[in-house]
Scaffold this active site. Structure first.
Site, PDB file in Angstrom:
ATOM      1  N   VAL A 191       0.308   6.553  -1.262  1.00  0.00           N
ATOM      2  CA  VAL A 191      -0.115   5.811  -0.079  1.00  0.00           C
ATOM      3  C   VAL A 191      -1.578   5.420  -0.261  1.00  0.00           C
ATOM      4  CG1 VAL A 191      -0.418   5.860   2.424  1.00  0.00           C
ATOM      5  CG2 VAL A 191       1.503   7.078   1.387  1.00  0.00           C
ATOM      6  N   CYS A 192      -1.850   4.132  -0.347  1.00  0.00           N
ATOM      7  CA  CYS A 192      -3.204   3.649  -0.585  1.00  0.00           C
ATOM      8  C   CYS A 192      -3.914   3.391   0.741  1.00  0.00           C
ATOM      9  CB  CYS A 192      -3.176   2.365  -1.412  1.00  0.00           C
ATOM     10  SG  CYS A 192      -2.604   2.608  -3.088  1.00  0.00           S
ATOM     11  N   LEU A 193      -4.817   4.289   1.097  1.00  0.00           N
ATOM     12  CA  LEU A 193      -5.609   4.157   2.315  1.00  0.00           C
ATOM     13  C   LEU A 193      -7.024   4.647   2.044  1.00  0.00           C
ATOM     14  CD1 LEU A 193      -3.368   5.440   5.270  1.00  0.00           C
ATOM     15  CD2 LEU A 193      -4.293   3.143   5.006  1.00  0.00           C
ATOM     16  N   ASN A 224       0.798  -1.221   0.000  1.00  0.00           N
ATOM     17  CA  ASN A 224       0.000   0.000   0.000  1.00  0.00           C
ATOM     18  C   ASN A 224       0.833   1.275   0.000  1.00  0.00           C
ATOM     19  OD1 ASN A 224      -1.789  -2.148   0.774  1.00  0.00           O
ATOM     20  ND2 ASN A 224      -3.249  -0.625   1.457  1.00  0.00           N
ATOM     21  N   THR A 259      -7.673   7.113  -1.450  1.00  0.00           N
ATOM     22  CA  THR A 259      -6.785   6.557  -2.472  1.00  0.00           C
ATOM     23  C   THR A 259      -6.969   5.047  -2.610  1.00  0.00           C
ATOM     24  OG1 THR A 259      -5.052   6.437  -0.774  1.00  0.00           O
ATOM     25  CG2 THR A 259      -5.023   8.343  -2.257  1.00  0.00           C
TER      26      THR A 259
END
Length: 448
Positions: A92-94, A85, A99
């Site tokens: 930043v994949c959250l 992530n 995202t």
């Protein structure tokens, strides 16, 4: 609306800077509170353990109604994906950042803030980050067990190499065989040095966490060495990293293991830090002769503390080494009716000519077996962040760390691995710890 947004951001930053979380730090410059640098220190018992990971946080004018943009900047020039992530390009994949798709209720809300974002990112740095990859639960169990182990192994290596060793080499000006090209996010953190006296047209990075990271490196040095020794039993130098199924050509973590070289570089950094602190004494004497403000301030504080000890009949004593206000000796007498009773310990405090921007380096010259003192004598203590310029509160914080009999468990204070394990072990372990502590206390009197 804009004023409310600025007020909210300012308060969140202030609260983070005041709290006692030893794994998070934030900073901004030139009153630009919408552009923040954040530092996350990797959690204990994970492949990220005690690594230093930086992120750029950009708050929009609609904050807190909308979440800020967050970009990872510890990426080895865009070549290292530290997590499923956290991409090599810094994305930043959250779900709370919008995202990544998440479950209902996981999206951003105005009740969240900077701290919750950083804690969410830190939670990605788990003992098995492979689990963060979407679809993990549906993967083939046998093949994935192998991938999980290999993924953890290369993250541990690169966390040490990039976030710790490479960063420290850059701070200390130690030559390295590797060169990196900064990402766009990293380039934005560069600022021109506009001082006419030494301006040479080059870009100088803004490094608000440099001194903090140097001091934490000394805290965790033995843990880094332990991690290297354990890893050497699992992988061989020259062994190539395995590519994970979710890694793409430009979003991966490529390389080879070389723990022998990492250990060599780690030891060189430690020696250079020691030389740096010794150099402060010579620099300090030069500034003293010029009536430098820092020298005058330290001299005044020394006299005030010495006088206060005398008036209060405090058993501890201080003295300057060779009359240099940048090098102090503190003699600590163990508190009666404790395991420290009868101990006599000599502690050196070395100050930078840039104090308090650079905090003092403290070393126990008399050996003590204690869970808050590293094998090399470096103590783990917490000075009040709002009184960084007050030497007396540094001394009080050191003594408090020594004398605290029932501290709450905190793996972020793991500075002496052996003593830490015994102190926080079972009843028998604690008895062994107490015996070894008492033995070092008795030895302190003999050494004097």
């Amino acid at each position: 609306m804009a004023d409310q947004s600025i007020f909210r951001i300012t308060k969140e930053i202030s609260d983070l800077q005041k709290n006692s979380d030893l794994s998070l730090a934030v900073a901004f410059r030139d009153r630009d509170v919408r552009n923040v640098k954040a530092l996350i220190i990797g959690p204990h018992e994970t492949p990220y353990e005690f690594g230093f990971f930086e992120f750029a946080v950009k708050f929009n004018k609609e904050y807190p109604r909308k979440s800020p943009a967050v970009t990872g900047t510890t990426t080895n020039g865009g070549r290292c994906r530290f997590n499923p992530n956290i991409y090599a390009n810094g994305k930043v994949c959250l779900s709370i950042l919008g995202t990544w798709r998440g479950e209902r209720g996981e999206e951003w809300s105005a009740a969240q803030g900077l701290e919750s974002i950083l804690l969410s990112i830190q939670s990605l740095m788990s003992s098995n980050p492979y689990e963060n990859e979407p679809g993990f639960e549906d993967a083939n169990e046998e093949s994935d067990k192998k991938n999980q182990k290999e993924y953890v192994a290369k993250i541990r290596h690169e966390s040490l190499r990039i976030s710790v060793i490479q960063r420290m080499e850059e701070y200390l000006g130690i030559s390295s065989n590797t060169t990196t090209t900064p990402t766009a996010a990293e380039r934005e953190d560069y600022d021109l040095d506009m001082d006419d006296d030494d301006y040479d047209g080059s870009a100088v990075p803004w490094e608000p966490f440099k001194d903090l990271i140097k001091r934490r490196f000394l805290w965790y040095y033995d843990s880094y060495l332990d991690a290297i020794q354990k890893a050497k039993e699992e992988v061989k130098d020259g062994q190539q990293f395995s590519r994970m199924p979710f890694e793409g050509s430009s979003n991966t973590m490529e390389g080879r293991f070389n723990y022998t070289d990492l250990e060599r570089r780690l030891r060189r950094i430690k020696a250079t830090l020691e030389t740096e602190a010794d150099r402060w004494a010579a620099e300090g004497l030069t500034t003293k002769h010029k009536d430098n403000t820092v020298a005058v301030n330290l001299s005044r504080q020394f006299e005030q503390i010495k006088e206060s000890y005398k008036r209060a009949d405090v058993p501890h004593s201080i003295e300057l080494v060779d009359g240099n206000p940048f090098v102090w000796h503190l003699t600590y007498f163990g508190r009666p009716m404790t395991n420290l009773d009868g101990g006599l310990f000599r502690i050196k405090l070395r100050f930078s000519p840039r104090f308090p921007e650079e905090q003092p380096r403290v070393t126990f010259e008399t050996r003590m077996f204690h869970h808050r003192i590293a094998a090399d004598g470096t103590p783990c203590y917490f000075p009040n962040p709002s009184r960084r310029e007050d030497v007396k509160q540094h001394i009080e914080a050191i003594i408090e760390a020594l004398e605290e009999e029932h501290p709450p468990y905190d793996p972020r204070t793991l500075i002496h691995p052996e003593a830490h394990k015994l102190f926080w072990g079972g009843a028998d372990d604690r008895k062994i710890y107490n015996r070894r502590l008492r033995r070092s206390v008795q030895q302190s009197m003999e050494d004097m």
